[in-house]
Design a protein around this motif. Structure first.
Motif, PDB file in Angstrom:
ATOM      1  N   GLY A 296      10.099 -17.210  -0.342  1.00 40.78           N
ATOM      2  CA  GLY A 296       9.324 -17.601   0.633  1.00 40.78           C
ATOM      3  C   GLY A 296       8.705 -15.786   1.192  1.00 40.78           C
ATOM      4  N   VAL A 297       9.860 -15.121   1.806  1.00 46.64           N
ATOM      5  CA  VAL A 297      10.090 -14.210   2.259  1.00 46.64           C
ATOM      6  C   VAL A 297       8.932 -13.322   0.981  1.00 46.64           C
ATOM      7  N   VAL A 298       9.450 -13.264  -0.437  1.00 44.45           N
ATOM      8  CA  VAL A 298       9.158 -11.937  -1.577  1.00 44.45           C
ATOM      9  C   VAL A 298       7.794 -12.279  -1.438  1.00 44.45           C
ATOM     10  N   LEU A 299       7.163 -13.463  -1.321  1.00 44.03           N
ATOM     11  CA  LEU A 299       5.438 -14.057  -1.519  1.00 44.03           C
ATOM     12  C   LEU A 299       5.106 -12.925  -0.610  1.00 44.03           C
ATOM     13  N   VAL A 300       5.709 -12.576   1.546  1.00 45.69           N
ATOM     14  CA  VAL A 300       4.415 -12.936   1.862  1.00 45.69           C
ATOM     15  C   VAL A 300       4.412 -11.078   1.973  1.00 45.69           C
ATOM     16  N   ALA A 301       5.969 -10.360   1.602  1.00 51.43           N
ATOM     17  CA  ALA A 301       6.118  -8.675   1.616  1.00 51.43           C
ATOM     18  C   ALA A 301       5.666  -8.660   1.131  1.00 51.43           C
ATOM     19  N   THR A 302       4.849  -9.044  -0.909  1.00 53.42           N
ATOM     20  CA  THR A 302       4.419  -9.125  -1.619  1.00 53.42           C
ATOM     21  C   THR A 302       2.887  -8.483  -0.848  1.00 53.42           C
ATOM     22  N   TRP A 303       2.379  -9.736  -0.148  1.00 50.91           N
ATOM     23  CA  TRP A 303       0.948  -9.603   0.566  1.00 50.91           C
ATOM     24  C   TRP A 303       0.549  -8.388   1.606  1.00 50.91           C
ATOM     25  N   LEU A 304       1.634  -8.002   2.047  1.00 52.33           N
ATOM     26  CA  LEU A 304       1.772  -6.770   3.417  1.00 52.33           C
ATOM     27  C   LEU A 304       1.654  -5.528   2.233  1.00 52.33           C
ATOM     28  N   ALA A 305       2.739  -5.602   1.468  1.00 50.60           N
ATOM     29  CA  ALA A 305       2.266  -4.440   0.226  1.00 50.60           C
ATOM     30  C   ALA A 305       1.083  -3.718  -0.423  1.00 50.60           C
ATOM     31  N   PHE A 306      -0.116  -4.972   0.019  1.00 53.92           N
ATOM     32  CA  PHE A 306      -1.407  -4.702  -0.867  1.00 53.92           C
ATOM     33  C   PHE A 306      -2.846  -5.070   0.340  1.00 53.92           C
ATOM     34  N   THR A 307      -1.478  -5.061   1.733  1.00 52.24           N
ATOM     35  CA  THR A 307      -2.656  -5.118   2.359  1.00 52.24           C
ATOM     36  C   THR A 307      -2.689  -4.756   3.512  1.00 52.24           C
ATOM     37  N   VAL A 308      -1.614  -4.501   4.320  1.00 54.93           N
ATOM     38  CA  VAL A 308      -0.973  -3.570   5.914  1.00 54.93           C
ATOM     39  C   VAL A 308      -0.499  -2.388   5.542  1.00 54.93           C
ATOM     40  N   ASP A 309       0.380  -2.224   4.288  1.00 61.09           N
ATOM     41  CA  ASP A 309       0.528  -1.110   4.430  1.00 61.09           C
ATOM     42  C   ASP A 309      -0.623  -0.346   3.241  1.00 61.09           C
ATOM     43  N   GLU A 310      -0.891  -0.518   2.681  1.00 66.03           N
ATOM     44  CA  GLU A 310      -1.762   0.078   1.625  1.00 66.03           C
ATOM     45  C   GLU A 310      -3.062   0.609   2.789  1.00 66.03           C
ATOM     46  N   LYS A 311      -3.665  -0.634   4.177  1.00 66.68           N
ATOM     47  CA  LYS A 311      -4.374  -0.006   5.189  1.00 66.68           C
ATOM     48  C   LYS A 311      -3.702   1.987   5.574  1.00 66.68           C
ATOM     49  N   ARG A 312      -2.108   1.465   5.967  1.00 68.35           N
ATOM     50  CA  ARG A 312      -2.189   2.761   6.375  1.00 68.35           C
ATOM     51  C   ARG A 312      -1.710   3.570   5.877  1.00 68.35           C
ATOM     52  N   LYS A 313      -1.179   3.238   4.745  1.00 71.08           N
ATOM     53  CA  LYS A 313      -1.497   4.895   3.488  1.00 71.08           C
ATOM     54  C   LYS A 313      -2.771   5.549   3.530  1.00 71.08           C
ATOM     55  N   GLN A 314      -4.070   4.894   3.455  1.00 71.17           N
ATOM     56  CA  GLN A 314      -5.039   5.124   3.237  1.00 71.17           C
ATOM     57  C   GLN A 314      -5.174   6.022   4.582  1.00 71.17           C
ATOM     58  N   LYS A 315      -4.811   5.882   6.003  1.00 71.39           N
ATOM     59  CA  LYS A 315      -5.342   6.202   7.187  1.00 71.39           C
ATOM     60  C   LYS A 315      -4.458   7.342   7.250  1.00 71.39           C
ATOM     61  N   GLN A 316      -3.043   7.662   6.942  1.00 74.30           N
ATOM     62  CA  GLN A 316      -2.472   8.283   6.743  1.00 74.30           C
ATOM     63  C   GLN A 316      -2.824  10.024   5.902  1.00 74.30           C
ATOM     64  N   LYS A 317      -3.018   9.009   4.696  1.00 77.23           N
ATOM     65  CA  LYS A 317      -3.767  10.541   3.870  1.00 77.23           C
ATOM     66  C   LYS A 317      -4.905  11.276   4.555  1.00 77.23           C
ATOM     67  N   GLU A 318      -5.918   9.806   5.099  1.00 79.18           N
ATOM     68  CA  GLU A 318      -7.314  10.768   6.157  1.00 79.18           C
ATOM     69  C   GLU A 318      -6.846  11.991   6.886  1.00 79.18           C
ATOM     70  N   LEU A 319      -5.264  11.792   7.597  1.00 77.02           N
ATOM     71  CA  LEU A 319      -5.031  12.251   8.642  1.00 77.02           C
ATOM     72  C   LEU A 319      -4.519  13.805   7.749  1.00 77.02           C
ATOM     73  N   GLN A 320      -3.488  13.930   7.107  1.00 79.83           N
ATOM     74  CA  GLN A 320      -3.274  14.739   5.832  1.00 79.83           C
ATOM     75  C   GLN A 320      -4.048  15.544   5.613  1.00 79.83           C
ATOM     76  N   GLU A 321      -5.358  15.430   5.413  1.00 86.99           N
ATOM     77  CA  GLU A 321      -6.885  15.702   4.460  1.00 86.99           C
ATOM     78  C   GLU A 321      -7.503  16.907   5.564  1.00 86.99           C
ATOM     79  N   GLU A 322      -7.626  15.829   6.958  1.00 86.14           N
ATOM     80  CA  GLU A 322      -8.429  16.575   7.979  1.00 86.14           C
ATOM     81  C   GLU A 322      -7.241  17.504   8.630  1.00 86.14           C
ATOM     82  N   LYS A 323      -5.990  17.627   8.318  1.00 77.33           N
ATOM     83  CA  LYS A 323      -4.811  18.848   8.763  1.00 77.33           C
ATOM     84  C   LYS A 323      -5.253  20.059   7.926  1.00 77.33           C
ATOM     85  N   PRO A 324      -5.202  21.087   9.241  1.00 79.08           N
ATOM     86  CA  PRO A 324      -6.115  22.107   8.862  1.00 79.08           C
ATOM     87  C   PRO A 324      -4.644  22.779   7.871  1.00 79.08           C
ATOM     88  N   VAL A 325      -5.123  23.635   7.284  1.00 78.90           N
ATOM     89  CA  VAL A 325      -3.513  24.634   6.159  1.00 78.90           C
ATOM     90  C   VAL A 325      -2.918  25.049   6.369  1.00 78.90           C
TER      91      VAL A 325
END
Length: 330
Positions: A296-325
């Motif tokens: 059951g833990v493996v199933l929950v972790a798989t769901w988190l990887a494609f939902t919560v962590d994916e959203k966090r990754k997208q947010k971090q990517k946007e912050l990196q793109e907005e950061k000045p060179v």
């Protein structure tokens, strides 16, 4: 004055020994009950002695758990919450140093136990307990701070929770009678022995490296000297974070494999006792507990990887793109 003498005579049978002392009529009744009491006491003492001797082989032997390897293990157990406290207050260097102490003592106490033949069942229980306490506390702290993804923290914590549930069952089921609360927590009384699987040993090492790398990453990137050295080698902050993400995937795979190995390997746990049929049932139940809970833990972790962590990754990517060179992440 005339004195009057009264003389009495007693007839003695001819068969009586004239030289033997004459016994009073009250001595014989008094001695007979006393002799019977002494004989009865001797019989009771003999019965108790035989009962004690017959019960000695069934007594559970105790071990000497007060030795240097176990002391180092306990100190590592205490270091876990202290390291988390330092990490929570952003004292990364101190947290990293205490984490290094825990890693060194983990190697030293095992070497001392083998060299001086101080292995104990209590040590075999406390040693992985200290490792897991350090792993669990730091995993929770790093996940709360956003340094570890939610899916990986769920896998690490879920695996330990599944094994802990199985350990509780194994301890109670294999504990010699009487099964009391005090005896349950008396680790000098051996019951079941856990044998870490091969993949579990590698996974534990990789998890420790992951936690250490996660602690070291902010120290390296925040220090200008270290950051300049890495940049001189062509390693950027983005490259460090990408490498850390790939390493997290590797640890996630070994964690899932390690947890499931305890669900199908019969040799992972040895239950002490003489009833082979009962031991087989207890082993099957313990493996079933691990398989159901960790599955059951493996199933929950798989769901988190494609939902919560994916959203966090997208947010971090946007912050990196907005950061000045030219701005170095800290």
């Amino acid at each position: 004055m005339v004195q009057t003498w009264h003389v009495s005579f007693r007839l003695i049978p001819a068969s009586h020994d004239l030289d033997a002392p004459i016994k009073s009529s009250t001595q014989l009744p008094k001695n007979q009950p006393l002799k019977r009491s002494i004989a009865n006491a001797k019989e009771r003492t003999k019965a108790v002695r035989e009962k004690v001797r017959s019960s000695l082989p069934s007594l559970t032997p105790k071990e000497n758990i007060y030795n240097l390897p176990n002391f180092l293990t306990v100190s590592r157990l205490v270091a876990a919450p202290v390291t988390a406290y330092l990490l929570a207050h952003d004292h990364y260097k101190w947290a990293l140093g205490l984490f290094a102490y825990a890693g060194i003592t983990d190697l030293v106490d095992g070497w001392l136990a083998r060299k001086w033949k101080l292995q104990t069942v209590a040590g075999s229980v406390i040693d992985p307990m200290a490792d897991k306490a350090l792993m669990i506390i730091l995993t929770v702290t790093l996940a709360v701070k956003g340094a570890l993804p939610a899916y990986l923290a769920t896998l690490i914590l879920g695996r330990d929770a599944a094994l802990a549930l199985a350990a509780i069952y194994y301890r109670y089921a294999s504990l010699p009678s009487p099964k009391t609360f005090t005896r349950y927590w008396d680790f000098s009384l051996p019951s079941a022995e856990v044998h870490p699987t091969t993949v579990s040993k590698y996974n534990t090492f990789l998890q420790l490296v992951l936690i250490g790398s996660t602690l070291a990453l902010p120290v390296v990137t925040a220090d200008r000297q270290y950051a300049g050295l890495l940049h001189g080698l062509g390693v950027s902050d983005a490259g460090l974070h990408d490498g850390m993400r790939y390493f997290q995937w590797l640890v996630a795979g070994t964690t899932a494999w390690s947890g499931l190995s305890y669900a199908y390997l019969k040799s992972a746990v040895t239950i002490l006792g003489t009833n082979e049929e009962l031991k087989a049932k207890q082993g099957a139940r313990g493996r079933a507990i691990i398989g159901v809970t960790f599955g059951g833990v493996v199933l929950v972790a798989t769901w988190l990887a494609f939902t919560v962590d994916e959203k966090r990754k997208q947010k971090q990517k946007e912050l990196q793109e907005e950061k000045p060179v030219g701005v170095v992440s800290r």
